[in-house]
Design a protein around this motif. Structure first.
Motif, PDB file in Angstrom:
ATOM      1  N   GLY A  81      -5.526   2.923  11.243  1.00  0.00           N
ATOM      2  CA  GLY A  81      -7.006   3.983  10.535  1.00  0.00           C
ATOM      3  C   GLY A  81      -5.522   4.302   9.810  1.00  0.00           C
ATOM      4  N   ILE A  82      -5.073   5.017  11.383  1.00  0.00           N
ATOM      5  CA  ILE A  82      -3.916   6.245  11.498  1.00  0.00           C
ATOM      6  C   ILE A  82      -2.840   5.915  10.146  1.00  0.00           C
ATOM      7  CG2 ILE A  82      -3.017   8.048  12.414  1.00  0.00           C
ATOM      8  CD1 ILE A  82      -4.749   7.329  15.383  1.00  0.00           C
ATOM      9  N   LEU A  83      -2.402   5.219  10.618  1.00  0.00           N
ATOM     10  CA  LEU A  83      -1.343   4.742   9.388  1.00  0.00           C
ATOM     11  C   LEU A  83      -1.666   4.191   8.460  1.00  0.00           C
ATOM     12  CD1 LEU A  83       0.454   1.228  11.276  1.00  0.00           C
ATOM     13  CD2 LEU A  83       1.087   4.440  11.495  1.00  0.00           C
ATOM     14  N   LYS A  84      -2.702   4.415   8.228  1.00  0.00           N
ATOM     15  CA  LYS A  84      -2.693   4.055   6.364  1.00  0.00           C
ATOM     16  C   LYS A  84      -3.234   5.556   5.807  1.00  0.00           C
ATOM     17  CE  LYS A  84      -5.147   2.446   2.588  1.00  0.00           C
ATOM     18  NZ  LYS A  84      -4.130   2.697   1.144  1.00  0.00           N
ATOM     19  N   GLY A  85      -4.101   6.469   6.592  1.00  0.00           N
ATOM     20  CA  GLY A  85      -3.707   8.270   6.625  1.00  0.00           C
ATOM     21  C   GLY A  85      -2.560   8.927   6.282  1.00  0.00           C
ATOM     22  N   MET A  86      -1.758   7.725   6.935  1.00  0.00           N
ATOM     23  CA  MET A  86      -0.123   8.456   6.075  1.00  0.00           C
ATOM     24  C   MET A  86       0.552   8.117   5.333  1.00  0.00           C
ATOM     25  SD  MET A  86       0.753   8.001  11.015  1.00  0.00           S
ATOM     26  CE  MET A  86       3.071   7.847  10.800  1.00  0.00           C
ATOM     27  N   GLU A  87       0.275   6.935   5.195  1.00  0.00           N
ATOM     28  CA  GLU A  87       0.688   5.839   3.807  1.00  0.00           C
ATOM     29  C   GLU A  87      -0.315   6.995   2.808  1.00  0.00           C
ATOM     30  OE1 GLU A  87       0.724   1.243   2.681  1.00  0.00           O
ATOM     31  OE2 GLU A  87      -0.300   1.876   2.804  1.00  0.00           O
ATOM     32  N   ASP A  88      -0.893   7.232   2.989  1.00  0.00           N
ATOM     33  CA  ASP A  88      -2.353   8.143   1.548  1.00  0.00           C
ATOM     34  C   ASP A  88      -1.043   9.376   1.606  1.00  0.00           C
ATOM     35  OD1 ASP A  88      -3.842   5.983   1.259  1.00  0.00           O
ATOM     36  OD2 ASP A  88      -5.629   7.102   2.611  1.00  0.00           O
ATOM     37  N   THR A  89      -1.385   9.614   2.570  1.00  0.00           N
ATOM     38  CA  THR A  89      -0.353  11.699   2.781  1.00  0.00           C
ATOM     39  C   THR A  89       1.390  11.819   1.821  1.00  0.00           C
ATOM     40  OG1 THR A  89      -1.101  12.141   4.837  1.00  0.00           O
ATOM     41  CG2 THR A  89       0.729  13.171   3.475  1.00  0.00           C
ATOM     42  N   PHE A  90       1.680  10.362   2.012  1.00  0.00           N
ATOM     43  CA  PHE A  90       3.478   9.890   1.436  1.00  0.00           C
ATOM     44  C   PHE A  90       2.541   9.355  -0.239  1.00  0.00           C
ATOM     45  CE2 PHE A  90       4.870   9.885   6.361  1.00  0.00           C
ATOM     46  CZ  PHE A  90       6.065  10.389   5.805  1.00  0.00           C
ATOM     47  N   GLU A  91       2.035   8.568  -0.092  1.00  0.00           N
ATOM     48  CA  GLU A  91       1.834   8.319  -1.556  1.00  0.00           C
ATOM     49  C   GLU A  91       1.413   9.791  -2.691  1.00  0.00           C
ATOM     50  OE1 GLU A  91      -1.186   5.586  -1.544  1.00  0.00           O
ATOM     51  OE2 GLU A  91       0.075   3.400  -1.214  1.00  0.00           O
ATOM     52  N   GLU A  92       0.924  10.528  -1.951  1.00  0.00           N
ATOM     53  CA  GLU A  92       0.543  11.964  -2.436  1.00  0.00           C
ATOM     54  C   GLU A  92       1.477  12.584  -2.297  1.00  0.00           C
ATOM     55  OE1 GLU A  92      -2.519  12.961  -4.239  1.00  0.00           O
ATOM     56  OE2 GLU A  92      -3.132  11.070  -4.018  1.00  0.00           O
ATOM     57  N   THR A  93       2.056  13.023  -1.623  1.00  0.00           N
ATOM     58  CA  THR A  93       3.742  13.136  -1.465  1.00  0.00           C
ATOM     59  C   THR A  93       4.959  12.575  -2.997  1.00  0.00           C
ATOM     60  OG1 THR A  93       3.418  14.284   0.512  1.00  0.00           O
ATOM     61  CG2 THR A  93       5.657  13.692  -0.636  1.00  0.00           C
ATOM     62  N   LEU A  94       4.029  11.234  -2.681  1.00  0.00           N
ATOM     63  CA  LEU A  94       5.437  10.599  -3.751  1.00  0.00           C
ATOM     64  C   LEU A  94       4.336  10.784  -4.901  1.00  0.00           C
ATOM     65  CD1 LEU A  94       7.984   9.063  -4.327  1.00  0.00           C
ATOM     66  CD2 LEU A  94       6.369   7.186  -4.217  1.00  0.00           C
ATOM     67  N   LYS A  95       3.728  10.845  -5.637  1.00  0.00           N
ATOM     68  CA  LYS A  95       2.931  11.372  -6.599  1.00  0.00           C
ATOM     69  C   LYS A  95       3.963  13.343  -7.332  1.00  0.00           C
ATOM     70  CE  LYS A  95      -1.626  10.939  -9.108  1.00  0.00           C
ATOM     71  NZ  LYS A  95      -3.463  11.076  -8.744  1.00  0.00           N
TER      72      LYS A  95
END
Length: 181
Positions: free
Chosen positions: A139-153
Motif C-alpha cells: 500500500g505504501i509503495l503504491k502510494g509512492m508510485e502514484d506520487t511519481f506518476e503524478e509528478t511525471l504527468k
C-alpha cells in the motif's frame, strides 16, 4: 547610415534574445529530462517491488519458488533504497510509513518468512504473520508510485507548455528579424 546602424542594433538584439531563450530552454529541458528519468526509474523500481510483494500473502513458500521470490525481493530493494531518499517520498510519507518501508528495505527476506503457527493462528490468519506487513508495504509503495506518476504527468505537461511557448517566441523573433522596422 543612422537607420542602418539602428537596424543592425535591432538585429543584434534579436539574435542575442534568441540565443538567451535557446540557452534557457536547453537548461529547462535538461532539468525536465533529469526529473523525468528519475521518475521513470523510480516507477520501475516501485512496480517491481509491488509485483515481488504480490506473492508474499500466498502462504509459506518452499523450494525453488521461495528462492526465486526471495531473490526477486532482494534485487528490488536496492531500487527502493534510492527512491526512499527522494523529496517526493520524504515529503509525502509519514514517519511511520518511512519506518515500515525502511524496515522492509533493510531486511526484505523477513517479509517472506512465516513463523511457526499453531492451528488456531493459521485459522485466524491463513497467510501467516508476514501477510499484513507485506500488504502494508504494498500500500505504501503504491502510494509512492502514484506520487511519481503524478509528478511525471505534471512535468510532462509543463515541458509541453514550455516547448510551445519557446516555439512561439522563436517564431515571433524570426518574424521580427525578417521584417525589421
Amino acid at each position: 547610415k543612422a537607420e542602418i546602424a539602428n537596424l543592425d542594433k535591432l538585429i543584434a538584439e534579436n539574435k542575442e534574445s534568441q540565443a538567451e531563450a535557446t540557452e534557457s530552454r536547453d537548461k529547462a529541458h535538461a532539468e525536465y529530462f533529469a526529473i523525468k528519468t528519475e521518475a521513470e526509474q523510480s516507477l520501475g523500481a516501485l512496480g517491481a517491488a509491488i509485483e515481488a510483494l504480490a506473492g508474499a500473502g500466498e502462504g509459506k513458500k518452499t523450494g525453488f519458488l521461495s528462492t526465486v521470490h526471495e531473490a526477486q525481493l532482494l534485487s528490488v530493494t536496492a531500487g527502493i533504497r534510492h527512491v526512499m531518499s527522494m523529496s517526493q517520498v520524504t515529503d509525502t510519507l509519514t514517519d511511520d510509513e518511512m519506518k515500515v518501508v525502511s524496515s522492509f528495505v533493510s531486511q526484505p527476506a523477513k517479509f517472506l518468512q512465516a513463523k511457526a503457527l499453531s492451528a488456531v493462528q493459521v485459522q485466524q490468519n491463513p497467510f501467516g504473520d508476514y501477510a499484513p506487513a507485506s500488504g502494508q508495504i504494498q500500500g505504501i509503495l503504491k502510494g509512492m508510485e502514484d506520487t511519481f506518476e503524478e509528478t511525471l504527468k505534471k512535468e510532462n505537461a509543463e515541458e509541453a507548455e514550455a516547448v510551445k511557448n519557446y516555439d512561439n517566441l522563436m517564431s515571433t523573433k524570426k518574424q521580427e528579424l525578417s521584417t525589421p522596422e
